[in-house]
Write an enzyme that holds these catalytic residues in place. Structure first.
Site, PDB file in Angstrom:
ATOM      1  N   THR A 124       0.828  -1.203   0.000  1.00  0.00           N
ATOM      2  CA  THR A 124       0.000   0.000   0.000  1.00  0.00           C
ATOM      3  C   THR A 124       0.860   1.251   0.000  1.00  0.00           C
ATOM      4  O   THR A 124       1.968   1.262   0.551  1.00  0.00           O
ATOM      5  CB  THR A 124      -0.919   0.017   1.243  1.00  0.00           C
ATOM      6  OG1 THR A 124      -1.507   1.304   1.393  1.00  0.00           O
ATOM      7  CG2 THR A 124      -0.144  -0.276   2.523  1.00  0.00           C
ATOM      8  N   TYR A 146      -1.599   0.657  10.462  1.00  0.00           N
ATOM      9  CA  TYR A 146      -1.799  -0.028   9.178  1.00  0.00           C
ATOM     10  C   TYR A 146      -0.526   0.028   8.344  1.00  0.00           C
ATOM     11  O   TYR A 146      -0.027  -0.998   7.874  1.00  0.00           O
ATOM     12  CB  TYR A 146      -2.962   0.620   8.434  1.00  0.00           C
ATOM     13  CG  TYR A 146      -3.171   0.114   7.024  1.00  0.00           C
ATOM     14  CD1 TYR A 146      -3.462  -1.222   6.775  1.00  0.00           C
ATOM     15  CD2 TYR A 146      -3.097   0.995   5.937  1.00  0.00           C
ATOM     16  CE1 TYR A 146      -3.668  -1.680   5.476  1.00  0.00           C
ATOM     17  CE2 TYR A 146      -3.301   0.542   4.646  1.00  0.00           C
ATOM     18  CZ  TYR A 146      -3.584  -0.786   4.417  1.00  0.00           C
ATOM     19  OH  TYR A 146      -3.780  -1.234   3.140  1.00  0.00           O
TER      20      TYR A 146
END
Length: 313
Positions: A124, A146
């Site tokens: 990501t 995250y």
């Protein structure tokens, strides 16, 4: 080819599974069907995959018996499964176990495979930090649990390339939009608010945030292009996304234009760890994979609105 896709009933995993099946591959999808968001949506995605001949296995990658449950004859692994995004309802343990422990277990399973050609980790842009405009060579500065745990998972996978235990790569995705987007994500929520006449919660200052909003079909083009390019991508981190930037306000405007309705906005407190700017630097993807995303923001929004209307209205 026999291809294992984790997180197969999710947003991007389901699209990738579908594409791989359409290319003639035998696809085995794995998903734990957790309740982070609507199980109805996951079941809808799973049914679409089943109709295309994709086998779905319900399994939590945090379990330690993967080698006993998952097939042994696998050529490629595409690892999407993760605790996603920045959420006030997700604990650090959620991110740690789903993004790190689960990845380690999947790696241990992969090490038992005899025919594995490539382990593809799905990363990501959050790994870069509050601004994600850089080439893959820049030192990452993740600003959320995250991002930190996805960086760890990425490095666990790439470690195996360095050790020459199996070939691997990691693809860092940028702000993916389109049909099947999760209900808490921006465009599905905007569309739902427009049709249900409810207020869209806009984080303070985020209207000016810049994003590489990338249509899911363009992302999948890049993901599946690693097949046959194992030598080129082994050990590499590769950004996938569009170089075109739009503000959050541009996104709101696009949804209003497609639907023809004004969306009521509810301004809420800023969210810690939210990225200020993402712009995909895809020079490497162009060079290695001939990657060239083409879908405009408006085209992507139209497709997502049509999907929402067909399934939720």
């Amino acid at each position: 080819m026999n291809i294992l896709v984790t997180g197969a009933s999710g947003f991007i995993g389901s699209h990738t599974s579908e594409r791989l099946a359409s290319l003639g591959h035998h696809v085995i999808g794995v998903d734990n069907f957790n309740d982070y968001y609507s199980l109805d949506l996951k079941q809808l995605n799973a049914k679409a995959l089943s109709d295309k001949g994709v086998t779905i296995i319900k399994k939590d990658l945090r379990d330690e018996d993967l080698t006993e449950v998952l097939p042994k004859d696998i050529d490629y692994i595409f690892h999407f499964a993760a605790q996603p995004g920045i959420s006030l309802t997700s604990t650090f343990e959620d991110y740690f176990t789903n993004n790190i422990i689960a990845t380690k277990n999947l790696i241990d399973y992969a090490l038992q495979l005899n025919n594995l050609k490539l382990f593809v980790n799905i990363g990501t842009s959050s790994i870069y930090g509050l601004e994600a405009t850089f080439p893959e060579s820049i030192a990452p500065k993740p600003a959320s649990h995250y991002g930190v745990t996805k960086l760890t998972a990425e490095q666990l996978v790439l470690q195996k390339s360095r050790e020459k235990q199996f070939d691997s790569c990691s693809l860092r995705l940028y702000s993916v939009i389109g049909p099947r987007e999760r209900p808490e994500k921006m465009y599905t929520k905007l569309i739902a608010c427009a049709y249900n006449k409810t207020a869209f919660p806009l984080y303070e200052g985020s209207a000016a945030h810049l994003r590489s909003f990338t249509y899911v079909g363009d992302i999948v083009d890049g993901i599946v292009s690693v097949i046959g390019n194992e030598t080129k991508v082994n050990g590499e981190i590769i950004n996938l996304g569009t170089e075109v930037e739009h503000t959050t306000q541009d996104g709101i405007d696009a949804v209003e234009e497609v639907i023809g309705e004004k969306i009521n906005i509810d301004h809420v407190a800023a969210r810690a760890g939210d990225q200020l700017r993402t712009k995909a630097n895809i020079d490497k993807a162009r060079r290695l994979l001939n990657y060239n995303p083409q879908t405009t923001l408006l085209e992507g929004v139209r497709a997502q609105v049509e999907w929402y209307k067909a399934n939720f209205l």
